[in-house]
Write an enzyme that holds these catalytic residues in place. Structure first.
Site, mmCIF file in Angstrom:
data_model
loop_
_atom_site.group_PDB
_atom_site.id
_atom_site.type_symbol
_atom_site.label_atom_id
_atom_site.label_comp_id
_atom_site.label_asym_id
_atom_site.label_seq_id
_atom_site.Cartn_x
_atom_site.Cartn_y
_atom_site.Cartn_z
ATOM 1 N N ARG A 57 9.584 -14.657 -0.434
ATOM 2 C CA ARG A 57 10.488 -15.474 0.216
ATOM 3 C C ARG A 57 9.744 -16.643 0.676
ATOM 4 N NH1 ARG A 57 13.441 -10.782 1.601
ATOM 5 N NH2 ARG A 57 15.346 -10.756 0.777
ATOM 6 N N MET A 113 10.169 -6.749 -6.471
ATOM 7 C CA MET A 113 11.381 -7.673 -7.046
ATOM 8 C C MET A 113 11.094 -8.619 -7.571
ATOM 9 S SD MET A 113 14.500 -6.651 -4.346
ATOM 10 C CE MET A 113 14.008 -7.672 -3.068
ATOM 11 N N ASP A 144 6.426 -4.490 4.831
ATOM 12 C CA ASP A 144 8.045 -3.709 4.928
ATOM 13 C C ASP A 144 7.460 -2.381 5.482
ATOM 14 O OD1 ASP A 144 9.486 -5.799 3.450
ATOM 15 O OD2 ASP A 144 8.119 -5.155 1.885
ATOM 16 N N SER A 204 4.840 -13.177 1.123
ATOM 17 C CA SER A 204 5.878 -12.852 0.568
ATOM 18 C C SER A 204 6.608 -13.749 -0.401
ATOM 19 C CB SER A 204 6.863 -12.978 1.939
ATOM 20 O OG SER A 204 8.301 -12.679 1.628
ATOM 21 N N GLY A 232 -0.525 -10.145 -2.762
ATOM 22 C CA GLY A 232 -0.078 -8.673 -2.089
ATOM 23 C C GLY A 232 0.270 -7.745 -3.075
ATOM 24 N N HIS A 233 1.010 -8.211 -3.955
ATOM 25 C CA HIS A 233 1.722 -7.157 -5.242
ATOM 26 C C HIS A 233 0.426 -6.876 -5.853
ATOM 27 C CE1 HIS A 233 5.512 -9.400 -4.563
ATOM 28 N NE2 HIS A 233 6.047 -8.102 -4.274
ATOM 29 N N HIS A 268 2.882 -12.009 -5.921
ATOM 30 C CA HIS A 268 1.800 -12.857 -5.221
ATOM 31 C C HIS A 268 0.604 -11.761 -5.071
ATOM 32 C CE1 HIS A 268 3.205 -10.444 -1.706
ATOM 33 N NE2 HIS A 268 4.477 -10.916 -1.746
ATOM 34 N N GLY A 291 3.641 -1.667 0.316
ATOM 35 C CA GLY A 291 3.160 -2.744 1.181
ATOM 36 C C GLY A 291 3.437 -2.590 2.611
HETATM 37 O O1 PAF Z 1 10.057 -4.383 -1.083
HETATM 38 C C1 PAF Z 1 10.607 -4.610 -2.177
HETATM 39 O O2 PAF Z 1 10.346 -5.370 -3.098
HETATM 40 C C2 PAF Z 1 11.969 -3.774 -2.647
HETATM 41 O O3 PAF Z 1 12.537 -3.475 -1.479
HETATM 42 C C3 PAF Z 1 11.707 -2.771 -3.271
HETATM 43 C C4 PAF Z 1 10.743 -1.549 -2.789
HETATM 44 C C5 PAF Z 1 10.961 -3.077 -4.790
HETATM 45 C C6 PAF Z 1 12.992 -1.976 -3.887
HETATM 46 O O4 PAF Z 1 13.697 -2.873 -4.541
#
Ligand code: PAF
Length: 280
Positions: A188, A30, A151, A186, A36-37, A34, A148
Site C-alpha cells: 500500500r 497479493m 500483519d 507494504s 519483505g515478500h 517488495h 510476515g
Molecule cells: O497478507 C496478505 O497479503 C494477504 O492477506 C494474504 C495472506 C496473501 C491472503 O490474501
C-alpha cells in the site's frame, strides 16, 4: 520459474512433488511485491526443496470496495522479482479458480481475535483471509507456510484457522522489513503521495515513543498521546494500542511482565497503514 494459473494443474504438480517427497515452502501474497515478500521467498528457499508463491488479490477480504479497486497490481515486475529471487513456482489464479461456483466455506470461529483491532475496524476481513488461505493451503499443501509479522493479528488468525481446519503445516513468521527511515514495507505504500510518504514514518516514530513510554500501570494516557500525535500529523487513527503479544488481549493496565505487542492502524488520506512492535 513455472507459472501455474489453474487449480487443476497446481494440484497435479503438487501431487508429483509429494510422490518424490519434496518439502514445499509457501509464500501467499497479493502481489505488488517488495523486499519483505522477497525475504520470505529467500527464507523458504533456504529451508525447503521447493518454493511456491501465490499472487492473488483476494476480493473476499476487502471490506472496502474502493480499497480493492485501488489495490496495486504490478504482475510483470512481480514475476521479474520472483525469478531473480529463485522462486520455483508462481501460482497466479483467477477469481473463478479460487472461488468456483458452488464452493462453500465454513464460518471460521475466530472468537475474540475477530472482535478487536483489525477485526473490529475491518468487519468480515478475517473471514475472507481465512477463506483464501484455507483454499490455498488445501492446494499447495506446504511443509512450511511463510508469513510476515507486519500483519501480526493476521498471523494469529491464520494459525487459529489452521487449528480449526486441522492443517498441520509449520508456520514461520518473519520480522518486518523496513525502509531506511523505519516505515514498514507494504504494498500500500506505493499509493502514498510524496508528501504522505514523508508523513508515513510518523507511525514508526509513534511506535518508538510508545515503546519508550511503556511502564507498569495505566497505559491509556500514552495511547491517547500517541493518537493525538498522529492526528496532529494528518492521520485518521483507528487504534494505537498495547496488547498481550500471545493472546492479543488489549492491555490498559500493565503488570510489568505480560509480553507486549504495540499495534497501530491509521489512514493517510484514503491509504490505511498498519504496523507493530513486538517487545521482548
Ligand atoms: O497478507 C496478505 O497479503 C494477504 O492477506 C494474504 C495472506 C496473501 C491472503 O490474501
Amino acid at each position: 520459474m513455472l507459472i501455474i494459473k489453474t487449480t487443476g494443474l497446481l494440484s497435479d504438480f503438487i501431487e508429483k512433488q509429494e510422490e518424490i517427497g519434496l518439502s514445499i515452502g509457501f509464500v501467499p501474497t497479493m502481489g505488488a511485491l517488495h523486499a519483505g515478500h522477497i525475504s520470505l521467498i529467500t527464507q523458504s528457499k533456504s529451508a525447503n526443496d521447493l518454493t511456491v508463491c501465490s499472487v492473488f488479490v483476494n476480493p473476499t477480504q476487502f471490506n472496502n470496495k474502493d480499497d480493492f479497486n485501488k489495490y496495486p497490481i504490478t504482475i510483470e515486475a512481480d514475476i521479474d522479482k520472483l525469478e531473480a529471487a529463485g522462486c520455483d513456482v508462481l501460482f497466479l489464479p483467477s477469481v473463478d479458480e479460487i472461488y468456483p461456483p458452488g464452493i462453500e466455506f465454513p464460518l471460521y470461529e475466530l472468537g475474540y481475535l475477530e472482535t478487536i483491532l483489525e477485526g473490529k475496524y475491518r468487519p468480515g476481513h478475517y473471514q475472507g483471509v481465512c477463506k483464501v488461505v484455507d483454499r490455498l493451503l488445501s492446494l499447495v499443501k506446504p511443509t512450511i507456510l511463510y508469513l510476515g509479522q507486519k500483519d501480526y493479528q493476521q498471523c494469529m488468525v491464520i494459525k487459529k484457522m489452521m487449528e480449526l481446519r486441522n492443517i498441520h503445516a509449520a508456520v514461520h513468521i518473519s520480522e518486518t522489513i523496513r525502509e531506511k527511515d523505519g516505515l514498514a514495507m507494504s504494498s500500500r505504500n506505493t499509493r502514498l503521495s510524496k508528501a504522505e510518504r514523508e508523513q508515513a514514518v510518523k507511525i514508526y516514530e509513534t511506535l518508538t515513543f510508545m515503546k519508550a513510554e511503556l511502564k507498569k500501570g495505566s497505559l491509556t494516557e500514552t495511547e491517547q498521546k500517541a493518537t493525538d500525535f498522529l492526528t496532529a500529523n494528518g492521520f485518521k487513527v483507528d487504534y494505537a494500542s498495547y496488547a498481550n503479544a500471545n493472546t492479543l488481549e488489549l492491555i490498559s493496565n500493565w503488570n510489568g511482565t505480560t509480553p507486549i505487542v504495540i499495534l497501530i492502524a491509521a489512514y493517510l488520506d484514503e491509504v490505511r497503514l498498519i504496523d507493530n512492535f513486538v517487545l521482548n
